[in-house]
Write an enzyme that holds these catalytic residues in place. Structure first.
Site, PDB file in Angstrom:
ATOM      1  N   GLU A  81      -2.341   8.838   7.874  1.00 24.91           N
ATOM      2  CA  GLU A  81      -2.696   9.781   6.962  1.00 24.91           C
ATOM      3  C   GLU A  81      -3.888  10.209   7.954  1.00 24.91           C
ATOM      4  O   GLU A  81      -4.677   9.814   9.109  1.00 24.91           O
ATOM      5  CB  GLU A  81      -3.686   9.055   6.473  1.00 24.91           C
ATOM      6  CG  GLU A  81      -3.298   7.911   4.896  1.00 24.91           C
ATOM      7  CD  GLU A  81      -4.049   7.318   4.145  1.00 24.91           C
ATOM      8  OE1 GLU A  81      -5.035   6.994   4.520  1.00 24.91           O
ATOM      9  OE2 GLU A  81      -4.002   6.666   3.338  1.00 24.91           O
ATOM     10  N   LYS A  95       0.990  -1.110  -0.062  1.00 17.86           N
ATOM     11  CA  LYS A  95      -0.059  -0.358  -0.049  1.00 17.86           C
ATOM     12  C   LYS A  95       0.690   1.030  -0.079  1.00 17.86           C
ATOM     13  O   LYS A  95       0.348   2.465  -0.301  1.00 17.86           O
ATOM     14  CB  LYS A  95      -1.239  -0.074   1.227  1.00 17.86           C
ATOM     15  CG  LYS A  95      -2.182  -1.433   0.983  1.00 17.86           C
ATOM     16  CD  LYS A  95      -2.532  -1.847  -0.070  1.00 17.86           C
ATOM     17  CE  LYS A  95      -2.835  -3.188  -0.091  1.00 17.86           C
ATOM     18  NZ  LYS A  95      -3.350  -3.844  -0.865  1.00 17.86           N
ATOM     19  N   HIS A 141     -15.728  -3.745   6.295  1.00 12.96           N
ATOM     20  CA  HIS A 141     -15.006  -3.665   5.015  1.00 12.96           C
ATOM     21  C   HIS A 141     -15.245  -4.877   4.523  1.00 12.96           C
ATOM     22  O   HIS A 141     -14.456  -4.839   3.532  1.00 12.96           O
ATOM     23  CB  HIS A 141     -13.477  -4.284   5.643  1.00 12.96           C
ATOM     24  CG  HIS A 141     -13.013  -2.810   6.971  1.00 12.96           C
ATOM     25  ND1 HIS A 141     -13.031  -1.510   5.947  1.00 12.96           N
ATOM     26  CD2 HIS A 141     -12.549  -2.770   8.142  1.00 12.96           C
ATOM     27  CE1 HIS A 141     -12.778  -1.089   7.309  1.00 12.96           C
ATOM     28  NE2 HIS A 141     -12.441  -1.736   8.726  1.00 12.96           N
ATOM     29  N   ARG A 197      -6.935  -7.592  -9.704  1.00 14.75           N
ATOM     30  CA  ARG A 197      -7.770  -9.010 -10.304  1.00 14.75           C
ATOM     31  C   ARG A 197      -9.074  -8.287 -10.735  1.00 14.75           C
ATOM     32  O   ARG A 197      -9.538  -7.187 -10.200  1.00 14.75           O
ATOM     33  CB  ARG A 197      -7.942  -9.768  -8.974  1.00 14.75           C
ATOM     34  CG  ARG A 197      -9.134  -8.510  -7.287  1.00 14.75           C
ATOM     35  CD  ARG A 197      -9.694  -9.734  -6.026  1.00 14.75           C
ATOM     36  NE  ARG A 197     -10.605  -8.573  -5.533  1.00 14.75           N
ATOM     37  CZ  ARG A 197     -10.154  -8.257  -4.921  1.00 14.75           C
ATOM     38  NH1 ARG A 197      -8.515  -7.651  -4.054  1.00 14.75           N
ATOM     39  NH2 ARG A 197     -11.206  -6.843  -4.144  1.00 14.75           N
TER      40      ARG A 197
HETATM   41  C1  MV4 Z   1      -9.689   5.353   5.158  1.00 12.78           C
HETATM   42  C2  MV4 Z   1     -10.830   5.964   5.940  1.00 12.78           C
HETATM   43  C3  MV4 Z   1     -10.826   7.575   6.377  1.00 12.78           C
HETATM   44  N1  MV4 Z   1      -9.739   7.811   5.971  1.00 12.78           N
HETATM   45  N2  MV4 Z   1      -8.344   6.824   4.563  1.00 12.78           N
HETATM   46  C4  MV4 Z   1     -10.980   1.000   4.994  1.00 12.78           C
HETATM   47  C5  MV4 Z   1     -10.642  -0.141   4.541  1.00 12.78           C
HETATM   48  C6  MV4 Z   1      -9.526   0.073   3.379  1.00 12.78           C
HETATM   49  N3  MV4 Z   1      -8.995  -0.221   2.016  1.00 12.78           N
HETATM   50  C7  MV4 Z   1      -8.876   1.470   3.535  1.00 12.78           C
HETATM   51  N4  MV4 Z   1     -10.041   1.980   4.670  1.00 12.78           N
HETATM   52  C8  MV4 Z   1     -10.879   3.402   4.838  1.00 12.78           C
HETATM   53  N5  MV4 Z   1      -9.342   4.014   4.854  1.00 12.78           N
HETATM   54  C9  MV4 Z   1      -8.336   7.206   5.540  1.00 12.78           C
HETATM   55  N6  MV4 Z   1      -7.377   8.189   5.344  1.00 12.78           N
HETATM   56  C10 MV4 Z   1     -11.996   5.245   5.798  1.00 12.78           C
HETATM   57  C11 MV4 Z   1     -11.642   3.357   6.090  1.00 12.78           C
HETATM   58  C12 MV4 Z   1     -12.856   3.330   6.282  1.00 12.78           C
HETATM   59  C13 MV4 Z   1     -13.723   2.331   4.933  1.00 12.78           C
HETATM   60  C14 MV4 Z   1     -13.458   2.653   3.788  1.00 12.78           C
HETATM   61  C15 MV4 Z   1     -14.197   1.908   2.519  1.00 12.78           C
HETATM   62  C16 MV4 Z   1     -15.089   1.395   2.644  1.00 12.78           C
HETATM   63  C17 MV4 Z   1     -15.609   1.541   3.969  1.00 12.78           C
HETATM   64  C18 MV4 Z   1     -15.129   2.246   5.777  1.00 12.78           C
HETATM   65  C19 MV4 Z   1     -15.309   1.495   6.286  1.00 12.78           C
HETATM   66  C20 MV4 Z   1     -14.005   1.802   7.456  1.00 12.78           C
HETATM   67  C21 MV4 Z   1     -13.429   2.470   6.800  1.00 12.78           C
END
Ligand code: MV4
Length: 499
Positions: free
Chosen positions: A200, A116, A235, A294
């Site tokens: 972040e 990442k 998630h 994918r």
């Molecule tokens: C975040 C975020 C808020 N701020 N990054 C969750 C899974 C991972 N792929 C990244 N995720 C998140 N990253 C920052 N800087 C909130 C999430 C997140 C989220 C993102 C997409 C879909 C659902 C989510 C549920 C909780 C938190």
């Protein structure tokens, strides 16, 4: 084009790929574990090979056994589906060494985007927007404290090897930082054998929007628009749409996100299909998150709206054909929505509900597509993801797609296992969902405020349905008329009542 392709996967995605292979007159070879001897994908494939016990670590994740099966059955190529080995650079390289085409991007692109932090660095270099933060190691508390102060609280700690939310920690103030770093580091070490974490800025109530990309071996690269994936629980996505209601309100964002996605893909020498994930905030900002190298579970919504078969496309690209269209040829028509139907109990915290599917009536009709991996009599194994089928509807606009989904869900009848069908019926009726103004906060809030259906209430509903069916059968009219089927249906229904 290939003559023979092995599918290194199971369930609905394996069935989906077999269908594409048949359409292209390619011989399909399935693999299966002990738990999947009678699975639908095994029945539908032209050939099948047993690869080990039920545990996926001993079967669907065994690179050696899959390659052995591919050689034995003279496969030209391997389609990894989604999950399992689909994002494994080592497996992609091993296929190449054996002279078998891996249907996916080149191993180097998978490796480059798998970390990442490396992907974030790449995105930054090419000028794609990333969340304010840093790729530097945040494990050192002094370093982390200075960084967090600079970007401002709340911040989010993430695992460099992560994705899917594992190893993430929200930190609201400096006093929580040190303990959070300790927790996140040890969780990352446990989950990924890599303790590296980074920081972040925390984006509040973001939307999760992803861009589908496709590239061939000749430098042609296009995007096929976005998918809205904000409806997630822990998630795990449960419902996806194309287009995104957010992008429908801000149409200029599609081209902007598409361009950002293509810059990243170009820098990674990406080929075949992939998905670039973004977070979008309320102010029209969007930020690169990660790349999924994918085919994704939710690919059908893009297929229905663009008219392209993404698995055909993967096969053509892997076989060395050029992309059959240019960016300006791609148009988005109507609205598609997908519900992931799982064998799980929404009334019991989504607890898996494995068991034998005793009766099954699947929805169909105008604008309905069902990508299913099950059949009546099949026993859903406990060992794998509980996804039974993806129910997808298409209509000219979002409201019509929702009405179609509600109608299709009402046709869907499964006995023997509990499913998420009733939950989706509630979501389709929710005014906030119908307004299309939601973020990743929607589903947790919805589940918290929703009145759980009590057992007596559910039983009363079933009893009413059974009485109506019995009445109809008695009078040989109404919706249920075939004798043998009816009586089995009633027996099963009554059996459920007594559970
Ligand atoms: C975040 C975020 C808020 N701020 N990054 C969750 C899974 C991972 N792929 C990244 N995720 C998140 N990253 C920052 N800087 C909130 C999430 C997140 C989220 C993102 C997409 C879909 C659902 C989510 C549920 C909780 C938190």
């Amino acid at each position: 084009m290939f003559g023979r392709v092995l599918i290194a996967n199971r369930g609905e995605i394996a069935v989906r790929i077999i269908r594409a292979l048949r359409e292209l007159n390619i011989h399909s070879i399935a693999v299966f574990s002990d738990a999947d001897r009678a699975a639908l994908h095994v029945r539908m494939a032209d050939e099948a090979e047993h690869i080990g016990p039920a545990a996926s670590s001993e079967s669907y994740l065994r690179q050696d056994r899959i390659l052995e099966a591919a050689k034995k059955h003279r496969a030209d190529a391997i389609h990894p589906g989604d999950g399992f080995l689909s994002e494994n650079a080592e497996f992609a390289a091993a296929c190449a060494r054996e002279g078998i085409v891996f249907i996916g991007p080149n191993a180097e692109a998978i490796r480059r985007l798998g970390s990442k932090t490396a992907a974030r660095t790449l995105a930054k270099q090419v000028g794609a927007p990333v969340v304010p933060g840093s790729e530097e190691q945040a494990s050192d508390i002094g370093n982390a404290r200075a960084l967090a102060r600079k970007i401002g609280y709340p911040v989010l700690l993430k695992a460099a090897a992560g994705g899917g939310g594992k190893g993430m920690r929200q930190v609201n103030e400096e006093s929580e930082l040190e303990a959070a770093i300790r927790d996140a580091t040890s969780e990352a070490e446990h989950a990924f054998h890599n303790s590296e974490i980074y920081i972040e800025k925390f984006v509040e109530k973001p939307r999760h929007i992803e861009i589908q990309i496709a590239g061939d071996h000749y430098g042609n690269l296009v995007h096929l628009g976005e998918r809205e994936c904000s409806l997630q629980r822990r998630h795990q996505k449960i419902l996806e749409e194309c287009p995104s209601p957010w992008i429908a309100r801000h149409p200029e964002l599609r081209a902007a996100m598409g361009e950002a996605a293509l810059k990243i893909a170009r820098a990674a020498s990406y080929d075949n299909l992939g998905t670039v994930e973004f977070l979008a905030d309320d102010k029209g900002n969007f930020f690169f998150l990660e790349v999924n190298t994918r085919l994704q579970v939710e690919h059908p919504v893009t297929e229905l709206v663009t008219g392209y078969d993404l698995v055909h496309l993967q096969l053509r690209i892997a076989a060395g054909e050029a992309l059959p269209f240019r960016q300006q040829d791609i148009a988005w028509r109507g609205w598609a929505m997908e519900c992931r139907i799982g064998a799980e109990d929404p009334e019991a915290n989504f607890f898996p509900s494995p068991g034998t599917i005793t009766q099954l009536r699947e929805p169909s009709g105008p604008g309905v597509r069902l990508d299913s991996g099950v059949y009546p009599g099949w026993t859903v194994p406990l060992e794998y993801d509980p996804l039974l089928a993806k129910l997808v509807t298409w209509a000219p606009d979002r409201n019509a797609a929702i009405e179609r989904m509600a109608r299709a869900l009402a046709e869907y009848a499964v006995t023997g296992v509990r499913t998420s069908v009733p939950l989706f019926q509630e979501i389709m009726a929710d005014p906030e969902f119908r307004a299309g103004n939601f973020s990743t906060a929607f589903l947790p809030d919805f589940l918290a405020k929703r009145k759980p259906r009590s057992e007596p209430e559910a039983q009363l509903e079933l009893a009413v349905a059974l009485a109506a069916a019995a009445h109809a059968q008695h009078h040989k009219q109404g919706p249920i008329q075939t004798g043998a089927y009816d009586s089995r249906w009633l027996t099963e229904g009554r059996g459920q009542l007594l559970r």
